[in-house]
Every structure is written in structure tokens, then in C-alpha cells.
Enzyme design. Structure first.
Site, mmCIF file in Angstrom:
data_model
loop_
_atom_site.group_PDB
_atom_site.id
_atom_site.type_symbol
_atom_site.label_atom_id
_atom_site.label_comp_id
_atom_site.label_asym_id
_atom_site.label_seq_id
_atom_site.Cartn_x
_atom_site.Cartn_y
_atom_site.Cartn_z
ATOM 1 N N GLU A 128 -6.544 4.692 8.157
ATOM 2 C CA GLU A 128 -6.295 6.098 7.832
ATOM 3 C C GLU A 128 -7.512 6.729 7.171
ATOM 4 O OE1 GLU A 128 -2.590 5.382 5.819
ATOM 5 O OE2 GLU A 128 -1.662 4.921 7.747
ATOM 6 N N ASN A 174 0.873 -1.181 0.000
ATOM 7 C CA ASN A 174 0.000 0.000 0.000
ATOM 8 C C ASN A 174 0.909 1.229 0.000
ATOM 9 O OD1 ASN A 174 -1.772 2.075 0.536
ATOM 10 N ND2 ASN A 174 -2.359 1.347 2.577
ATOM 11 N N SER A 212 3.996 -2.013 10.290
ATOM 12 C CA SER A 212 5.449 -2.067 10.503
ATOM 13 C C SER A 212 6.076 -3.401 10.070
ATOM 14 C CB SER A 212 5.801 -1.764 11.968
ATOM 15 O OG SER A 212 5.467 -0.421 12.278
ATOM 16 N N GLU A 229 -4.777 -4.758 10.797
ATOM 17 C CA GLU A 229 -3.746 -3.734 10.973
ATOM 18 C C GLU A 229 -3.983 -2.998 12.289
ATOM 19 O OE1 GLU A 229 -2.084 -2.698 6.741
ATOM 20 O OE2 GLU A 229 -3.569 -1.222 7.363
ATOM 21 N N GLY A 247 3.181 2.310 10.831
ATOM 22 C CA GLY A 247 4.184 3.360 10.671
ATOM 23 C C GLY A 247 4.943 3.696 11.939
ATOM 24 N N HIS A 278 -9.310 1.193 5.347
ATOM 25 C CA HIS A 278 -8.010 1.374 6.009
ATOM 26 C C HIS A 278 -8.208 2.329 7.187
ATOM 27 C CE1 HIS A 278 -3.871 2.454 6.771
ATOM 28 N NE2 HIS A 278 -3.518 1.393 6.066
ATOM 29 N N LYS A 333 0.116 4.237 -0.178
ATOM 30 C CA LYS A 333 -0.510 5.415 0.456
ATOM 31 C C LYS A 333 -0.323 6.638 -0.449
ATOM 32 C CE LYS A 333 -0.031 3.145 4.866
ATOM 33 N NZ LYS A 333 0.094 3.223 6.310
HETATM 34 P P1 13P Z 1 3.430 0.472 7.587
HETATM 35 O O1 13P Z 1 3.932 -0.811 6.965
HETATM 36 O O2 13P Z 1 4.135 1.688 7.056
HETATM 37 O O3 13P Z 1 3.405 0.381 9.084
HETATM 38 O O4 13P Z 1 1.905 0.654 7.126
HETATM 39 C C1 13P Z 1 1.033 -0.409 7.254
HETATM 40 C C2 13P Z 1 -0.210 -0.077 6.538
HETATM 41 O O5 13P Z 1 -0.947 0.799 6.947
HETATM 42 C C3 13P Z 1 -0.484 -0.817 5.293
HETATM 43 O O6 13P Z 1 -1.776 -0.595 4.842
#
Ligand code: 13P
Length: 255
Positions: free
Chosen positions: A100, A10, A213, A168, A174, A98, A12
Site C-alpha cells: 500500500e 498491521n 486475507s 503479501e 483485503g 508494504h 493500517k
Molecule cells: P488483510 O489481512 O486485511 O488482507 O491485509 C493484509 C496486509 O496487508 C497486512 O499487512
């Protein structure tokens, strides 16, 4: 039922035309050179790069996905992108729900389910994300939270071909922090049980990914856990070396 591992990136809100070209061509050439590799790979770039990345991936075994879609397929929805448009770019997956988007765009389960339904209706598979916040985990509510999210946001008529679930934990995204193996196993087995209640016999074929992560250094450990059928990678999917090392780790192959 045997489940083929899925290694999904992803991106983002990252990627311009030039850096995406190098990333995609690097992944295609590494994948082509590894004949023993059997996992499915997927990249989910931002909307602006779907067409370009889709064209680069055409004819390769790496799939294309989007990070979100609207609940309608056409209409007066300024700034939105429909599942039909995503499908038109050659994509086969769409991430929905997601964290976010759940937090940054106030998306609730009912809206996420409608997005997943929209994805399925044009032939995309939905990757439905669930995950608890840190306070929810501290309160001992992680299993309850993810089950409620799952029950209320998976699309109607989902099957192993049309649904992937991604666990997640919000606090692991992150942050460099990761759950323990026991914590991951507890959530993934809970999600599997919950899927059985929702989908009956179809549940055993649905893939459940871990995300948060994931790095080359910890990917193998996650991938060996029961009911972990791959991973959804954020930051590390922006590096050919790291994403490919994670993909290899998922297969037990040396980097
Ligand atoms: P990270 O791998 O940067 O922690 O992000 C995970 C994520 O949100 C994947 O959708």
C-alpha cells in the site's frame, strides 16, 4: 535453525483511542491466560496510537511496531515520522515496503532499503514486505518479482534479529482471496533461497511471514507450510477474537 513464529497485526489506518484500548487489553489478557503459547506477537498501530498502545503493552510479552518510517532521523520533513521517534515510543519493529506504500506512495526498492537501514540504525527490526500483483502472477513472474524486490530492498548487514520478510501477494490483501498452499510454498522457498544468496548463513534464521486475507479459518493451513514462520494480518487483527484465534492456530492450539 529453529525460528519462533511471529504473529503480527498491521492495523493500517484504523483505530481511535477508545477502540484501541479494548483491543490491546483484550490481547494482553488472552495472552497472559495461555501458558502454552510460544509464538511472538506484535501489533503495529497507526502513528497516532503508538505512544498509547506502547504504554499499554509495557511489561507484556506483546511487541509494538510501526507501519513505516522516514529515511532520516530528524529534520525538515513535514508530516513524516522517523525511526528514532518510533523507537522512542517503545517499539521494536517497523514495517517497510508494504504494497500500500509501494503503490499508494510510489515507494521503490531503493527508498524501502533506505527506510529499513534507518530502522536498523536505531535498533528496530525491519519487516520488509514483498509481493506480486495479479498480472505479474498471471504472467508467471511471481517468483522473479518477489526475489527482485527482496534483493533490492533488504537492509545492509541484516540478520535474523533485525530482518523479517513478509510475503503479501497484492491480489490477496483485503480481498478474501488466498493463494494455494503450493503457491505459498513455492514463493517462500524461493525467498529463502534468495535470502541465502544475500545473507549466507544468516538466511536460515530469518522469518518469512505470509500476509493477505489471513483469517482464523485459514491460519492453521498457512502456518503448517514449510518456510511459513508466521503471518502479517490486516483486517482480522482489528478483532481480539480473530487475531487471538489466528495466534492460537499458529501454535496448533484450539481456539
Ligand atoms: P488483510 O489481512 O486485511 O488482507 O491485509 C493484509 C496486509 O496487508 C497486512 O499487512
Amino acid at each position: 535453525m529453529a525460528r519462533r513464529k511471529l504473529i503480527a497485526g498491521n492495523w493500517k489506518m484504523n483505530g481511535l483511542r477508545t477502540d484501541s484500548a479494548a483491543l490491546v487489553s483484550g490481547l494482553i489478557s488472552r495472552r497472559a491466560a495461555e501458558s502454552d503459547f510460544d509464538a511472538e506477537m506484535l501489533v503495529c498501530p497507526p502513528f497516532t496510537l503508538l505512544d498509547r498502545v506502547g504504554q499499554s503493552l509495557a511489561g507484556s510479552p506483546i511487541a509494538l511496531g510501526a507501519q513505516d518510517c522516514h529515511i532520516e532521523q530528524t529534520g525538515a520533513f513535514t508530516g513524516d515520522v522517523s525511526a528514532a521517534m518510533i523507537k522512542d515510543m517503545g517499539a521494536s519493529y517497523c514495517i517497510v515496503g508494504h504494497s500500500e506504500r509501494r503503490s499508494g506512495h510510489h515507494e521503490a526498492n531503493a527508498l524501502i532499503r533506505a527506510k529499513a537501514d534507518a530502522a536498523l540504525s536505531v535498533g528496530l527490526a525491519a519487516i520488509v514486505c514483498v509481493g506480486e500483483s495479479e498480472p505479474e502472477r498471471r504472467a508467471g513472474k511471481a517468483c522473479e518479482v518477489v526475489c527482485a524486490q527482496l534483493s533490492n530492498s533488504i537492509p545492509g548487514g541484516a540478520s535474523p534479529d533485525t530482518l523479517v520478510v513478509a510475503y503479501e501477494p497484492i491480489w490477496a490483501i483485503g480481498s478474501g482471496r488466498i493463494p494455494t498452499a503450493d503457491e505459498v510454498v513455492e514463493i517462500h522457498s524461493t525467498l529463502r533461497r534468495c535470502l541465502h544468496g544475500l545473507l549466507g548463513g544468516h538466511a536460515s534464521g530469518v522469518r518469512i511471514l505470509y500476509g493477505g486475507s489471513v483469517k482464523p479459518s485459514n491460519a492453521r493451513e498457512f502456518m503448517l507450510l514449510p518456510d511459513v514462520d508466521g503471518c502479517l494480518v490486516g483486517g482480522a487483527s482489528l478483532s481480539v477474537d480473530d487475531f487471538w484465534a489466528i495466534a492460537l492456530a499458529s501454535q496448533g492450539l484450539p481456539a
